[in-house]
Design a protein around this motif. Structure first.
Motif, PDB file in Angstrom:
ATOM      1  N   SER A 183      -6.621  44.489 -97.180  1.00 22.39           N
ATOM      2  CA  SER A 183      -6.512  43.148 -97.539  1.00 22.39           C
ATOM      3  C   SER A 183      -7.025  43.125 -99.113  1.00 22.39           C
ATOM      4  O   SER A 183      -8.103  43.832 -99.309  1.00 22.39           O
TER       5      SER A 183
ATOM      6  N   SER B 133      -8.815  40.844-100.115  1.00 21.34           N
ATOM      7  CA  SER B 133      -9.909  39.974-100.077  1.00 21.34           C
ATOM      8  C   SER B 133     -11.403  40.639-100.511  1.00 21.34           C
ATOM      9  O   SER B 133     -12.149  39.942-101.258  1.00 21.34           O
ATOM     10  N   GLY B 134     -11.178  41.969-100.711  1.00 17.58           N
ATOM     11  CA  GLY B 134     -12.257  42.823-101.102  1.00 17.58           C
ATOM     12  C   GLY B 134     -12.486  43.073-102.665  1.00 17.58           C
ATOM     13  O   GLY B 134     -13.013  43.449-103.173  1.00 17.58           O
TER      14      GLY B 134
ATOM     15  N   PHE C  77      -9.421  39.475-107.589  1.00 20.05           N
ATOM     16  CA  PHE C  77      -9.377  38.666-106.446  1.00 20.05           C
ATOM     17  C   PHE C  77     -10.173  37.546-106.225  1.00 20.05           C
ATOM     18  O   PHE C  77      -9.935  36.346-105.895  1.00 20.05           O
ATOM     19  N   MET C  78     -11.432  38.172-105.745  1.00 20.93           N
ATOM     20  CA  MET C  78     -12.551  37.203-105.468  1.00 20.93           C
ATOM     21  C   MET C  78     -12.819  36.238-106.549  1.00 20.93           C
ATOM     22  O   MET C  78     -13.236  35.221-106.512  1.00 20.93           O
TER      23      MET C  78
ATOM     24  N   LYS D 169      -5.756  32.265-104.559  1.00 20.64           N
ATOM     25  CA  LYS D 169      -6.416  33.365-103.608  1.00 20.64           C
ATOM     26  C   LYS D 169      -5.540  32.986-102.262  1.00 20.64           C
ATOM     27  O   LYS D 169      -5.265  34.088-101.636  1.00 20.64           O
ATOM     28  N   LYS D 170      -5.650  31.858-101.865  1.00 19.78           N
ATOM     29  CA  LYS D 170      -5.083  31.536-100.523  1.00 19.78           C
ATOM     30  C   LYS D 170      -3.661  31.866-100.667  1.00 19.78           C
ATOM     31  O   LYS D 170      -3.193  32.385 -99.609  1.00 19.78           O
TER      32      LYS D 170
ATOM     33  N   LEU E 233      -3.434  35.757-100.559  1.00 16.37           N
ATOM     34  CA  LEU E 233      -3.939  36.477 -99.356  1.00 16.37           C
ATOM     35  C   LEU E 233      -2.852  36.414 -98.220  1.00 16.37           C
ATOM     36  O   LEU E 233      -2.575  36.997 -97.309  1.00 16.37           O
ATOM     37  N   GLU E 234      -1.992  35.193 -98.169  1.00 16.84           N
ATOM     38  CA  GLU E 234      -1.338  34.853 -97.058  1.00 16.84           C
ATOM     39  C   GLU E 234      -0.078  35.358 -97.310  1.00 16.84           C
ATOM     40  O   GLU E 234       0.712  36.110 -96.313  1.00 16.84           O
TER      41      GLU E 234
ATOM     42  N   ARG F 170      -0.571  39.158 -96.260  1.00 17.95           N
ATOM     43  CA  ARG F 170      -0.821  39.276 -94.802  1.00 17.95           C
ATOM     44  C   ARG F 170       0.723  39.441 -94.237  1.00 17.95           C
ATOM     45  O   ARG F 170       0.914  40.018 -93.187  1.00 17.95           O
TER      46      ARG F 170
END
Length: 498
Positions: free
Chosen positions: A26, A28-29, A33-34, A41-42, A45-46, A49
């Motif tokens: 992911s 997210s880490g 990105f953070m 980000k949303k 991330l979507e 996935r």
């Protein structure tokens, strides 16, 4: 192209951001990105996935119509357990290829990894040899700026690492420029002038010997091969002395055949087209020493490049000729297309004048090495078994990979001359041709520590290199890393002697 390290926050505001991910990882880490805007980000991330697996070679983009960030491109690195240095070298090249395809002139990278290798590989991937092409209306795709993200505390070492990698990458590309130049525009004289210019720019000494000086030295191998061409030979001597006065020099020898027709033993048509690159070893030595000088390494280095053309004519050397080399040994010519070792014999003899700690030659010497090893590494031979591991390690650290082949005495009898001291190939050269070439060269170094790197397998790029077609600049990275390793090699050699 400028490569400048920036903070993660700065990278998160770039127009184009590249994020590499392992399979099923992911984003997210990721530190960049953070720091992206919540809406970005949303969306990323979507998308990751649903649409992105992270397979090796996979790349997909998320586009944004408004805001500072307009595109986030994800790059798959494949299985984490299978990640290695070779794949790490390729990743920055993938970034460049994608940016050029997108006409993106700048991008930020969330993780550059080893920034020396990152800079080196980015520059290598950006290079294209377009000198003889008409510029398209929109210009050639060009990346002007890359900003790898680093932690604030890592900025100073990052700047140093990028500078080092850039210096090496630029010299690799300069070697590629020389090797890609057509033989009509890269004669022995042109190669000598290119060496002189490289020396002037990087700050080391260049001395060029003409045909008369070569004759005075008794270099019958160089003169014999050059005899068939209207282009006169040159012998290039390069010296960089920044080591201790009592340090024995590292002597680098590079094959400088600026065009190789095969001579009287004319090459088949399909094998002659790329023979303007038969001076790739010479180009590697010239620009390898330039890289050493730019890195300001504390070492004594000498470079020797015999430069000739191998052409068929009424004055060419012939099969059956006997050439008296500088060493005094006579070379029995069985095949005029085994010319590289003939000119290198004189250069290796000349190298002994410097009382070297190590002689290392770089030559596109044999197709047999290519047959033995394929496209992905050069062959290395040495007369010191204890050096083998270090020479392989230099290749691994530099990205110019090498793999050892034997230099056993059993092969020597196969190149014994009938009428001369040594033949320039075995009578049956189908088996062990690369070894015969190396064993021939070994006869001219006396007892000096010696390494022969047959770079023929890596002369030209293959698709998986993700480099422009043509010369790879093989040897330059190896030479820069060999210079770093040289003090350790010298200690090992002295330990063996004691």
């Amino acid at each position: 192209m400028k490569i400048t390290p920036v903070s993660h926050a700065q990278a998160a505001r770039a127009k184009t951001i590249f994020i590499p991910l392992f399979k099923n990882e992911s984003p997210s880490g990721d530190a960049v990105f953070m720091r992206l805007a919540p809406s970005v980000k949303k969306a990323v991330l979507e998308f990751a996935r649903k649409e992105f697996r992270g397979d090796e070679g996979e790349t997909k983009s998320v586009w944004f119509a408004v805001g500072a960030v307009r595109r986030v491109r994800l790059f798959g690195k494949g299985e984490k357990s299978k990640w290695n240095a070779r794949k790490a070298d390729i990743l920055p090249r993938r970034f460049i290829r994608a940016a050029k395809a997108d006409r993106a002139s700048e991008y930020a990278v969330s993780s550059g990894g080893d920034l020396t290798a990152f800079a080196r590989n980015s520059l290598m991937a950006h290079f294209e040899y377009n000198r003889y092409k008409e510029t398209p209306k929109g210009g050639w795709p060009e990346v002007k700026s890359i900003t790898p993200a680093v932690a604030d505390t890592d900025r100073a070492p990052a700047v140093r690492a990028i500078a080092e990698g850039s210096a090496i990458g630029e010299e690799v590309n300069s070697a590629r420029e020389l090797a890609n130049t057509p033989g009509s525009d890269m004669t022995p004289m042109h190669l000598a002038e290119a060496a002189r210019l490289a020396a002037k720019r990087a700050g080391f000494r260049a001395t060029i010997l003409d045909e008369k000086a070569i004759a005075r030295l008794g270099m019958g191998g160089v003169l014999g091969v050059a005899r068939g061409s209207d282009e006169k030979p040159r012998f290039i001597i390069l010296e960089y002395r920044k080591g201790a006065k009592d340090q024995k020099p590292l002597v680098l020898v590079g094959k400088g055949v600026t065009f190789d027709t095969g001579g009287i033993n004319l090459k088949p048509e399909q094998y002659m087209y790329e023979m303007h690159m038969d001076m790739s070893g010479g180009a590697a030595v010239i620009h390898g020493i330039a890289a050493i000088a730019r890195l300001k390494l504390a070492i004594n280095v000498v470079g020797l490049v015999p430069a000739v053309e191998n052409m068929p004519s009424g004055s060419s050397y012939r099969p059956g000729d006997l050439l008296k080399s500088m060493s005094g040994k006579t070379i029995e010519v069985l095949n005029t297309d085994a010319e590289g070792r003939v000119i290198l014999a004189d250069a290796l003899t000349y190298a002994l004048r410097y009382k070297p700690g190590l002689i290392a030659d770089f030559a596109t010497l044999t197709g047999a090495a290519h047959v033995a090893l394929g496209n992905y590494c050069s062959a290395v031979f040495t007369n010191r078994d204890a050096l083998t591991e270090k020479l392989v390690a230099v290749g691994t650290a530099s990205g110019d990979y090498v793999w050892p082949l034997p230099l056993w005495d059993e092969y020597l009898h196969e190149i014994k001359g009938t009428f001369g001291d040594i033949a320039n190939m075995a009578k049956n050269d189908r088996y062990g041709g690369a070894i015969h070439g190396a064993k021939f060269l070994e006869q001219f170094v006396e007892d000096a520590p010696f390494a022969h790197i047959d770079i023929a397998p890596r002369m030209t790029a293959v698709d998986s290199d993700i480099l422009a077609r043509g010369a790879t600049g093989v040897g330059v990275r190896y030479i820069a890393e060999l210079a770093r390793a040289y003090p350790g090699i010298m200690k090992q050699e002295e330990g063996i002697r004691n």
